[in-house]
Scaffold this active site. Sequence first.
Site, PDB file in Angstrom:
ATOM      1  N   GLY A 239       0.749  -1.250   0.000  1.00  0.00           N
ATOM      2  CA  GLY A 239       0.000   0.000   0.000  1.00  0.00           C
ATOM      3  C   GLY A 239       0.772   1.290   0.000  1.00  0.00           C
ATOM      4  O   GLY A 239       0.182   2.360  -0.173  1.00  0.00           O
ATOM      5  N   GLU A 275       3.745  -6.752   1.502  1.00  0.00           N
ATOM      6  CA  GLU A 275       3.258  -7.099   0.162  1.00  0.00           C
ATOM      7  C   GLU A 275       3.211  -5.874  -0.747  1.00  0.00           C
ATOM      8  O   GLU A 275       2.156  -5.513  -1.261  1.00  0.00           O
ATOM      9  CB  GLU A 275       1.833  -7.673   0.267  1.00  0.00           C
ATOM     10  CG  GLU A 275       1.688  -8.889   1.144  1.00  0.00           C
ATOM     11  CD  GLU A 275       0.214  -9.254   1.401  1.00  0.00           C
ATOM     12  OE1 GLU A 275      -0.690  -8.450   1.070  1.00  0.00           O
ATOM     13  OE2 GLU A 275      -0.013 -10.345   1.935  1.00  0.00           O
ATOM     14  N   PRO A 276       4.323  -5.187  -0.939  1.00  0.00           N
ATOM     15  CA  PRO A 276       4.275  -4.009  -1.806  1.00  0.00           C
ATOM     16  C   PRO A 276       4.133  -4.397  -3.274  1.00  0.00           C
ATOM     17  O   PRO A 276       4.748  -5.364  -3.721  1.00  0.00           O
ATOM     18  CB  PRO A 276       5.635  -3.339  -1.562  1.00  0.00           C
ATOM     19  CG  PRO A 276       6.542  -4.456  -1.164  1.00  0.00           C
ATOM     20  CD  PRO A 276       5.692  -5.476  -0.460  1.00  0.00           C
ATOM     21  N   GLY A 277       3.315  -3.669  -3.992  1.00  0.00           N
ATOM     22  CA  GLY A 277       3.200  -3.870  -5.438  1.00  0.00           C
ATOM     23  C   GLY A 277       3.623  -2.599  -6.152  1.00  0.00           C
ATOM     24  O   GLY A 277       4.691  -2.506  -6.752  1.00  0.00           O
ATOM     25  N   ARG A 278       2.777  -1.580  -5.992  1.00  0.00           N
ATOM     26  CA  ARG A 278       2.952  -0.336  -6.739  1.00  0.00           C
ATOM     27  C   ARG A 278       4.325   0.305  -6.535  1.00  0.00           C
ATOM     28  O   ARG A 278       4.928   0.791  -7.481  1.00  0.00           O
ATOM     29  CB  ARG A 278       1.867   0.650  -6.287  1.00  0.00           C
ATOM     30  CG  ARG A 278       1.704   1.858  -7.156  1.00  0.00           C
ATOM     31  CD  ARG A 278       0.753   2.859  -6.504  1.00  0.00           C
ATOM     32  NE  ARG A 278      -0.484   2.326  -6.022  1.00  0.00           N
ATOM     33  CZ  ARG A 278      -1.640   2.358  -6.686  1.00  0.00           C
ATOM     34  NH1 ARG A 278      -1.690   2.912  -7.880  1.00  0.00           N
ATOM     35  NH2 ARG A 278      -2.738   1.849  -6.149  1.00  0.00           N
ATOM     36  N   ARG A 314      -6.438   3.303 -15.665  1.00  0.00           N
ATOM     37  CA  ARG A 314      -6.447   4.037 -14.391  1.00  0.00           C
ATOM     38  C   ARG A 314      -7.048   5.449 -14.492  1.00  0.00           C
ATOM     39  O   ARG A 314      -7.828   5.835 -13.624  1.00  0.00           O
ATOM     40  CB  ARG A 314      -5.046   4.098 -13.784  1.00  0.00           C
ATOM     41  CG  ARG A 314      -4.423   2.717 -13.537  1.00  0.00           C
ATOM     42  CD  ARG A 314      -3.175   2.746 -12.651  1.00  0.00           C
ATOM     43  NE  ARG A 314      -3.527   3.087 -11.292  1.00  0.00           N
ATOM     44  CZ  ARG A 314      -3.380   4.270 -10.770  1.00  0.00           C
ATOM     45  NH1 ARG A 314      -2.851   5.250 -11.476  1.00  0.00           N
ATOM     46  NH2 ARG A 314      -3.762   4.497  -9.547  1.00  0.00           N
ATOM     47  N   TYR A 318     -10.225   5.501 -12.129  1.00  0.00           N
ATOM     48  CA  TYR A 318     -10.044   6.131 -10.805  1.00  0.00           C
ATOM     49  C   TYR A 318      -9.839   7.642 -10.906  1.00  0.00           C
ATOM     50  O   TYR A 318      -9.529   8.284  -9.895  1.00  0.00           O
ATOM     51  CB  TYR A 318      -8.805   5.564 -10.099  1.00  0.00           C
ATOM     52  CG  TYR A 318      -8.708   4.064 -10.058  1.00  0.00           C
ATOM     53  CD1 TYR A 318      -9.589   3.303  -9.281  1.00  0.00           C
ATOM     54  CD2 TYR A 318      -7.738   3.388 -10.791  1.00  0.00           C
ATOM     55  CE1 TYR A 318      -9.491   1.932  -9.245  1.00  0.00           C
ATOM     56  CE2 TYR A 318      -7.640   2.007 -10.757  1.00  0.00           C
ATOM     57  CZ  TYR A 318      -8.517   1.284  -9.984  1.00  0.00           C
ATOM     58  OH  TYR A 318      -8.417  -0.078  -9.946  1.00  0.00           O
ATOM     59  N   CYS A 346     -14.606   4.575 -28.447  1.00  0.00           N
ATOM     60  CA  CYS A 346     -15.832   5.360 -28.681  1.00  0.00           C
ATOM     61  C   CYS A 346     -16.585   5.659 -27.395  1.00  0.00           C
ATOM     62  O   CYS A 346     -17.731   5.233 -27.230  1.00  0.00           O
ATOM     63  CB  CYS A 346     -16.730   4.608 -29.634  1.00  0.00           C
ATOM     64  SG  CYS A 346     -15.855   4.118 -31.101  1.00  0.00           S
ATOM     65  N   TYR A 375      -0.448  -1.817 -12.193  1.00  0.00           N
ATOM     66  CA  TYR A 375      -1.870  -1.730 -12.533  1.00  0.00           C
ATOM     67  C   TYR A 375      -2.064  -1.108 -13.911  1.00  0.00           C
ATOM     68  O   TYR A 375      -3.041  -0.416 -14.161  1.00  0.00           O
ATOM     69  CB  TYR A 375      -2.644  -0.967 -11.447  1.00  0.00           C
ATOM     70  CG  TYR A 375      -2.390  -1.540 -10.058  1.00  0.00           C
ATOM     71  CD1 TYR A 375      -2.880  -2.805  -9.726  1.00  0.00           C
ATOM     72  CD2 TYR A 375      -1.621  -0.861  -9.113  1.00  0.00           C
ATOM     73  CE1 TYR A 375      -2.616  -3.360  -8.488  1.00  0.00           C
ATOM     74  CE2 TYR A 375      -1.358  -1.414  -7.871  1.00  0.00           C
ATOM     75  CZ  TYR A 375      -1.849  -2.656  -7.559  1.00  0.00           C
ATOM     76  OH  TYR A 375      -1.591  -3.215  -6.326  1.00  0.00           O
TER      77      TYR A 375
END
Length: 421
Positions: A239, A275-278, A314, A318, A346, A375
């Site tokens: 996170g 658990e880092p992803g970004r 994204r 978001y 479109c 992501y």
Amino acid sequence: MDHFLYRDGALHAEDVAIGDIAAAVGTPFYVYSTATLERHYRLFEEALAGLPHLICFAMKSNGNLAVIRTLAELGAGIDVVSAGEYLKARAAGVPGDRIVFSGVGKTREEMRLALGGGIRQFNVESEPELLALNEVALSMGLRAPITIRVNPDVDAKTHEKIATGKKENKFGIPIGRARAVYAEAAALKGIEVVGIDVHIGSQLTELEPFEQAYLKVADLARQLRADGHDIRRLDLGGGLGIPYERSNSAPPLPLDYGAVIKRTVGDLGCEVEIEPGRLISGNAGLMVSRVIYVKSGEERDFLILDSAMNDLVRPSMYGAHHDIVPVAEPAPGTGTRPYDVVGPVCETGDTFARQRPLPPMAAGDLVAFRSAGAYGAVMASEYNARPLIPEVLVKGDQFAVIRARPTYDEMINRDTIPVWL
Ligand code: LLP
């Protein structure tokens, strides 16, 4: 910091000119920098130095086998959320004892697959899941190692679609019920309790919510130990946010985050997992695209690109900001003008940015979306029958296509026309 810099007037990924990749692969595409992936992984290693730990890269942020292999070679574990991710992690060479399995809806088939293939732990999110896992493990003559994901009811202060630690969210077990559920788990013969799990959300730009959540986890760990449970592992989730807008944001650094971990749970003698992803993959990737047309509207100019919301969702999903830069470095003193940067799909939602100041652009120019390594490709689709966007990995002066763009035939032949038609 990343390794996407201008050199001799042209944007490079490490030592490779982006224009050379575009010429070889066509546009649009994603490109990742090995040096940046490795650097970000090592920042977490340094941040947790002195504590027994495992950094489990959240594969949902970037699941390419080559990216996973790059991190696995540094010793990373992997956080998976589906049978597909589990199998991809194994295919990339990650041993089962470095894989943690998260997610609110694990099926019995997924449990069987991971138990049979080897797993470090399941992060269990509900009582029905606990009972199902117990049954599956018993049927295989095994005991499933678990943590229970607790929901600490903390406001992560992030986008509502990616906040997970409030009591109204679907994730985890309310922390107030945790002792009862641990007692239930301890009575199940197919279950082995190894620790506690928490994850409060993604793209957090402050440390305070982590601190609050981890203090609650530390209290719980002491209570559970007093209740007789062998709490030896804490999975503290992912996170930590990244600076999407270079100009105005500076989220906390992994080192500061590590200090929070040490301060809150460091005295428990537990092995810590994160658990880092970004933060590992986000700024290690660009999406590169070509301008098809510059269309002058009545009120504004549109930059129409050959990438769209199906390639990078994204912004439309978001309202996320991605810095957009020209691949050819603007000459010093070049002014900017505002463009609405859009794709060919479109619907009006297919807009990457409104009134974004950019140097004057022309058809055929290349642009790069920064911070697109997390992501990005994983959320891409073939909406509007646009072939799935390819991925490229750079290491020094080498580059390789790590997922090829499907041909039109491959895309078309994936569908089947039934015999009655
Ligand atoms: N662990 C768990 C249990 C998670 O649910 C997530 C992200 C992570 C770790 C990794 O979080 P990170 O370090 O990457 O923030 N598609 C959204 C983000 C969804 C995040 C979902 N869970 C986006 O594009 O912003």
